[in-house]
Design an enzyme around this catalytic site. Structure first.
Site, PDB file in Angstrom:
ATOM      1  N   HIS A 160      18.109  22.692  12.763  1.00 54.79           N
ATOM      2  CA  HIS A 160      17.913  22.942  11.192  1.00 54.79           C
ATOM      3  C   HIS A 160      17.161  24.203  10.763  1.00 54.79           C
ATOM      4  CE1 HIS A 160      14.222  20.871  11.566  1.00 54.79           C
ATOM      5  NE2 HIS A 160      13.902  21.053  10.256  1.00 54.79           N
ATOM      6  N   LYS A 208      11.789  21.642  23.776  1.00 50.32           N
ATOM      7  CA  LYS A 208      10.890  21.488  24.967  1.00 50.32           C
ATOM      8  C   LYS A 208      11.521  21.908  26.196  1.00 50.32           C
ATOM      9  CE  LYS A 208       6.579  19.555  25.189  1.00 50.32           C
ATOM     10  NZ  LYS A 208       5.688  19.636  24.066  1.00 50.32           N
TER      11      LYS A 208
HETATM   12  N1  GLU Z   1       3.186  22.175  23.827  1.00 51.08           N
HETATM   13  C1  GLU Z   1       2.568  22.188  22.479  1.00 51.08           C
HETATM   14  C2  GLU Z   1       3.070  20.968  21.765  1.00 51.08           C
HETATM   15  O1  GLU Z   1       3.392  20.094  22.259  1.00 51.08           O
HETATM   16  C3  GLU Z   1       2.740  23.468  21.661  1.00 51.08           C
HETATM   17  C4  GLU Z   1       4.012  23.764  21.429  1.00 51.08           C
HETATM   18  C5  GLU Z   1       4.032  25.321  20.679  1.00 51.08           C
HETATM   19  O2  GLU Z   1       3.069  25.766  20.603  1.00 51.08           O
HETATM   20  O3  GLU Z   1       5.239  25.478  20.566  1.00 51.08           O
HETATM   21  O4  GLU Z   1       2.975  20.899  20.606  1.00 51.08           O
END
Ligand code: GLU
Length: 472
Positions: free
Chosen positions: A67, A108
């Site tokens: 989105h 992720k």
């Molecule tokens: N891994 C971190 C989180 O879970 C940072 C993610 C990021 O900075 O994109 O928020």
């Protein structure tokens, strides 16, 4: 660590969304669309070992919601990485960004390895190969999908990622923005390393500043002398503990996978971290008591418990025995959905992950903006501001006949550095998000801050879809 077979982080996140959707008037089809992961990429690739043998490794990148673009979220190196976990973590990123008003969708990634079992050369080959797999399918890019560090990765891995991306995209002027959490020398941003822990501290500070909420828990306002137990002394746990300690709290317990430490008088966070690095654990540390079974620290009496390790740590099994008044979720998904219900029954406040650890992605956003604009924050206006403040002080001196000392001038007439601006933006984001979330909780007369956070986030994401005219 997943302790029970039935546990699913993704299902937990979906139930949190359902709890929130019950308070909103949204089309069920829209809620279903928002819950699902838009794109799932799973791949296997070979690692050639020094003895000539091969190991086939599994990697993932999952984009939960488009989105807003680019999508954003860390890359995890852990032997527990699996599709359900990455889906759940990607979904959490979507709701986290929406809650703190950072214009990214959620994603992720991960590789199923125990990074401690590989040397630096092998980790570099794994990271570079993982990156080229993403490039092949256009699952990375400053306008598409921007990874960052997560459990088991850090600035070093992010430097390998940007270097690999640039090798394949030599003509892309925005290529530095393909990943965040880079070393400052590689176009990272000052303050990113501490950002998540700083955000955790600010979030807890805001929570304990609300008088009526603290009264309901039988606590005084303020962090001073609050007794805190932290699970995990990695980057997030360490900085969370350090900043809370600097604000006057007492860190009475720290749990790690290979044993914990407990000291009622307070543990010196910097000293124990140094000891842990030198001795690979807390065993033998002179002050405090070594706790063989560190899980016991989760159920030890304290004011605030900060799980800062992995998901699925506070479950329906140990939740009834928790004695903390507040749980600050510094990790992603440390409290299961079933456990949270038990905790709320026991009048324990849970400050949810999607809010509390959002400091990392907030400062990642600043880093991405810096990379796209190709100028560090403060570079242009800092000296101008200093001169302007100096002139102002000169005028005040002339008008009053008083003189400012050199020290006073240095404090008042300083211009903002990159770190000052990063910290200011982070504080603004965390403070506003906490009070908006807590306001929804009070308005809706609900116990769960998480449900309140999901209501806010879901509503914002729904508006993006509704404005596209896809749903009625
Ligand atoms: N891994 C971190 C989180 O879970 C940072 C993610 C990021 O900075 O994109 O928020």
């Amino acid at each position: 660590m997943s302790k029970n077979q039935d546990y699913s982080l993704f299902n937990d996140v979906c139930s949190f969304v359902d709890d929130a959707a019950a308070h909103l008037d949204l089309h069920p089809g829209l809620v279903e669309q928002i819950k699902q992961c838009n794109s799932i990429y799973k791949f296997n690739f070979p690692l050639r070992k020094d003895d000539g043998s091969y190991e086939v490794l599994t990697g993932y990148r999952i984009q939960h919601s488009h989105h807003k673009l680019p999508v954003k979220g860390g890359i995890r190196f852990s032997e527990h990485v699996n599709e359900d976990e990455v889906k759940g973590l990607a979904a959490l990123m979507t709701f986290k960004c929406a809650l703190v008003n950072i214009p990214f969708g959620g994603a992720k990634g991960g590789v199923r390895i125990d990074p401690l079992k590989y040397d630096v050369g092998q980790l570099e080959r794994i990271t570079r190969r993982y990156t080229s797999e993403l490039i092949k399918k256009k699952f990375i890019g400053p306008a598409i999908d921007v990874p960052a560090p997560d459990y088991g990765t850090g600035a070093r891995e992010m430097a390998w990622i940007v270097d690999t991306y640039e090798a394949f995209n030599p003509d892309s002027i925005n290529s530095k923005g393909c990943v965040t959490g880079k070393p400052v020398s590689q176009h990272g941003i000052d303050g990113r390393t501490e950002a998540t822990g700083m955000g955790v501290y600010i979030g807890i500070r805001e929570a304990v500043s609300v008088k009526e909420d603290m009264e309901a828990l039988g606590l005084q306002t303020g962090l001073k002398d609050k007794k805190i137990i932290v699970q995990g002394l990695g980057n997030v746990g360490y900085y969370s503990a350090l900043f809370c300690q600097e604000a006057g709290a007492k860190i009475i317990g720290i749990a790690e996978w290979n044993g914990g430490i407990y000291d009622e008088n307070g543990i010196d966070v910097e000293a124990i971290k140094k000891y842990q690095i030198e001795n690979k654990g807390f065993k033998g540390y002179q002050k405090g008591k070594f706790i063989e079974n560190s899980g016991d620290l989760l159920t030890t009496a304290c004011d605030i418990l900060i799980p800062a390790a992995l998901e699925n740590q506070i479950t329906k099994e140990n939740a009834p025995h928790i004695k903390a008044k507040i749980i600050g979720e510094a990790a992603n998904g440390p409290v299961t959905q079933e456990a949270e219900k038990i905790l709320l029954e026991k009048n324990i406040m849970v400050i949810p992950d999607m809010y509390l650890n959002a400091g990392g992605v907030t400062v990642s956003y600043f880093e991405w903006l810096k990379n796209l604009s190709r100028v560090s924050f403060g570079k242009i206006e800092k000296r101008y501001d200093m001169q302007k403040f100096d002139r102002l002080l000169d005028n005040i001196e002339q008008a009053t006949g008083d003189k400012f000392s050199e020290e006073q001038r240095a404090v008042i007439a300083q211009g903002a550095s990159e770190r000052d601006l990063v910290n200011s933006g982070l504080e603004e984001t965390m403070v506003n998000a906490y009070h908006s979330m807590n306001k929804v909780r009070h308005e809706k007369k609900i116990k769960s801050l998480r449900t309140a956070g999901f209501i806010l986030a879901l509503d914002r994401i729904a508006v993006s879809y509704l404005d596209l005219g896809i749903f009625p």
